[in-house]
Every structure is written in C-alpha cells, then in structure tokens.
Design an enzyme around this catalytic site. Structure first.
Site, PDB file in Angstrom:
ATOM      1  N   ASP A  62      -6.113  -3.435  -3.823  1.00  0.00           N
ATOM      2  CA  ASP A  62      -5.561  -2.847  -2.611  1.00  0.00           C
ATOM      3  C   ASP A  62      -5.657  -3.879  -1.495  1.00  0.00           C
ATOM      4  O   ASP A  62      -6.730  -4.109  -0.934  1.00  0.00           O
ATOM      5  CB  ASP A  62      -6.339  -1.586  -2.237  1.00  0.00           C
ATOM      6  CG  ASP A  62      -5.776  -0.882  -0.999  1.00  0.00           C
ATOM      7  OD1 ASP A  62      -4.806  -1.405  -0.407  1.00  0.00           O
ATOM      8  OD2 ASP A  62      -6.308   0.174  -0.627  1.00  0.00           O
ATOM      9  N   TYR A 154       6.899   2.752  11.353  1.00  0.00           N
ATOM     10  CA  TYR A 154       7.353   1.866  10.272  1.00  0.00           C
ATOM     11  C   TYR A 154       8.204   0.732  10.847  1.00  0.00           C
ATOM     12  O   TYR A 154       8.023  -0.438  10.479  1.00  0.00           O
ATOM     13  CB  TYR A 154       8.151   2.678   9.256  1.00  0.00           C
ATOM     14  CG  TYR A 154       8.624   1.909   8.047  1.00  0.00           C
ATOM     15  CD1 TYR A 154       7.721   1.515   7.051  1.00  0.00           C
ATOM     16  CD2 TYR A 154       9.968   1.588   7.883  1.00  0.00           C
ATOM     17  CE1 TYR A 154       8.158   0.824   5.935  1.00  0.00           C
ATOM     18  CE2 TYR A 154      10.410   0.903   6.767  1.00  0.00           C
ATOM     19  CZ  TYR A 154       9.503   0.518   5.800  1.00  0.00           C
ATOM     20  OH  TYR A 154       9.936  -0.176   4.688  1.00  0.00           O
TER      21      TYR A 154
END
Length: 268
Positions: A62, A154
């Site tokens: 990750d 975003y």
C-alpha cells in the site's frame, strides 16, 4: 526512450490502466514489477502477465503508507536489480457533493492520489539517477485539466499531481530523468465500475489497452504529456481556458443527471 530491458515499477498494477501499461511495456521487452493492495487480484494479474514466460513479478503493498512505500522500493529494486522507470498509477476516487463527503474520504484521496506518488518519487530518485536513463510517469486524469462537478477533491489531487510532474520535469531537466504526465479520460476499468455516467454525459469509455498503447507511443517519442479524448477533449480544454463560462453552462445543463449517475462512484 527505448523500453527494451528497462526495469519498471508500476503501482496499482493489478487491474485497469496499470495492468494494461504493464502488459504493453512487457510487449516492448521491459522487465516489470507491479504492486497492489488486493492480494487475490494481484496474483491473478501477475499470472496473466507471466503467460508465455514474460518477466513480470508482483507483490502486495500500500503506497499510501510509509511502510508500503519503503517495501515497494526495496522489493522492486531487489527483484529488478535497480530501477529505470517508475509509473505512479495507484489512485482512488469518491464522487459526490463536497458537503456530503466524509473527511476520511477527502484525506484518503489526497493521500493516495497526490501525497503517495510525491513521496514514492522522492524515495525512488536515487535509483532513477543511478539508471542514467530514468523515467517517471504520473497517471493523472482528464479531470485534472477540466474540473468536473462532484469530483472536487479528486480534481484537486490529480491537478496537483499534474503540476508536480511539470515542476519536477523542469527540476530534473538535463539530469538523466524525464517526467511524463498521462491524462486518461473515461476508461473501462474496475475503478469506473460503480459509476453510471455514460456517453450521454460525456463519459465515453475507451479500453485501458488504448490508454496504455498511447502512453507507450509517448514514451518512445519522449513527449511531456499524453492526453486522451481526441479532438473533443482538446476543444473542451481550449474552451475551459479561453471561455470557462461556456463549460460552466454545459455542466449546468447536465448537473442533476450527472450527480445521480456518479453518486455511487467509489473506489478507495
């Protein structure tokens, strides 16, 4: 850049655009390591890449965590014997009205889409310098160029990554490391699986393989950026720069339908 025998690390390479880039680079003779958070999906992806004896490897990591980034570089450089190309592809999205967004969702998008690639790139620079012919690819989004309603955070994170790449390209100019920014449009990937926005709202999806092939062409031509979406996207970008009010009005007419279509778009 000629990709033959290049040592490549692709984050978020277990599906979608990342997997398509891995496949396209392997076809050019590169050696590829992919990472992802989902072990099952990653194993399936690596298995598909290794068909025919292609030099692909993968491991779970990750990159939004310090430990994950350290593991990513350690494993990748040990497997490959160094690093020539870093593809910052891992990303996440949550669409919806800003006032309805949880703080955790906002922070996760910023961490995954902006902070993680910056920090991974910083840590990878010594390896890329040692290559003598290094490349950094930052996968952003068409929304980084034309902000869309209900994708506020975003858009901010991806636009930040875009300017990061531009500034870093100039910072590294003449030092043996090139930086290329990829701007995909709507792409048929698992990340888009929860979005119901279609061509009627301007979200005409293309295969991930088409995005990857365009990136390979850009890498071989040493371009600064690859923007998907063709003439329609180019006109929208120009209009957004020269007469942004027209783009405001276009989104205004579709706003209720767009909000409904992307209300469940979640991939974090």
């Amino acid at each position: 850049m000629n990709l033959e025998e290049k040592r490549v690390l692709i984050t978020g390479g277990s599906s979608g655009i990342g997997l398509a880039i891995a496949r396209a680079m392997l076809a050019k003779g590169a050696r590829v390591v992919v990472t992802g958070r989902n072990g099952k999906r990653l194993a399936e992806a690596v298995g598909s890449l290794q068909t025919g004896g292609l030099p692909a490897t993968g491991f779970v990591a990750d990159v939004a965590t310090q430990q994950g980034r350290a593991l990513t570089l350690q494993e990748a450089t040990e497997i490959l014997g160094g690093l020539d190309v870093l593809v910052n592809n891992a990303g996440g999205v949550r669409a919806g009205r800003l006032e309805n967004m949880a703080e955790e969702e906002i922070r996760t998008m910023v961490e995954v889409d902006l902070v993680a690639p910056i920090l991974l790139t910083q840590a990878a620079l010594p390896h890329l310098r040692a290559s003598g012919d290094g490349l950094i690819v930052n996968v952003t989004s068409g929304i980084a160029l034309v902000g869309a309603p209900f994708y506020t955070t975003y858009a901010a994170a991806k636009a930040g990554l875009s300017r990061f790449g531009e500034a870093l390209r100039r910072e590294l100019k003449g030092e043996g490391i090139h930086v290329l920014t990829l701007y995909p449009g709507a792409t048929d990937t698992p990340m888009m699986g929860t979005s119901r926005a279609g061509s009627e709202l301007g979200f005409t999806r293309e295969p991930a393989s088409a995005v990857a092939d365009a990136l390979i062409d850009g890498i071989e031509a040493n371009v600064f950026e690859v923007i998907r979406g063709g003439e329609a996207r180019a006109k929208m970008i120009a209009a957004n720069r020269d007469d942004p009010a027209t783009i405001d009005e276009r989104f205004m007419t579709m706003k209720p339908a767009l909000e409904e279509a992307v209300s469940d778009h979640f991939a974090l």
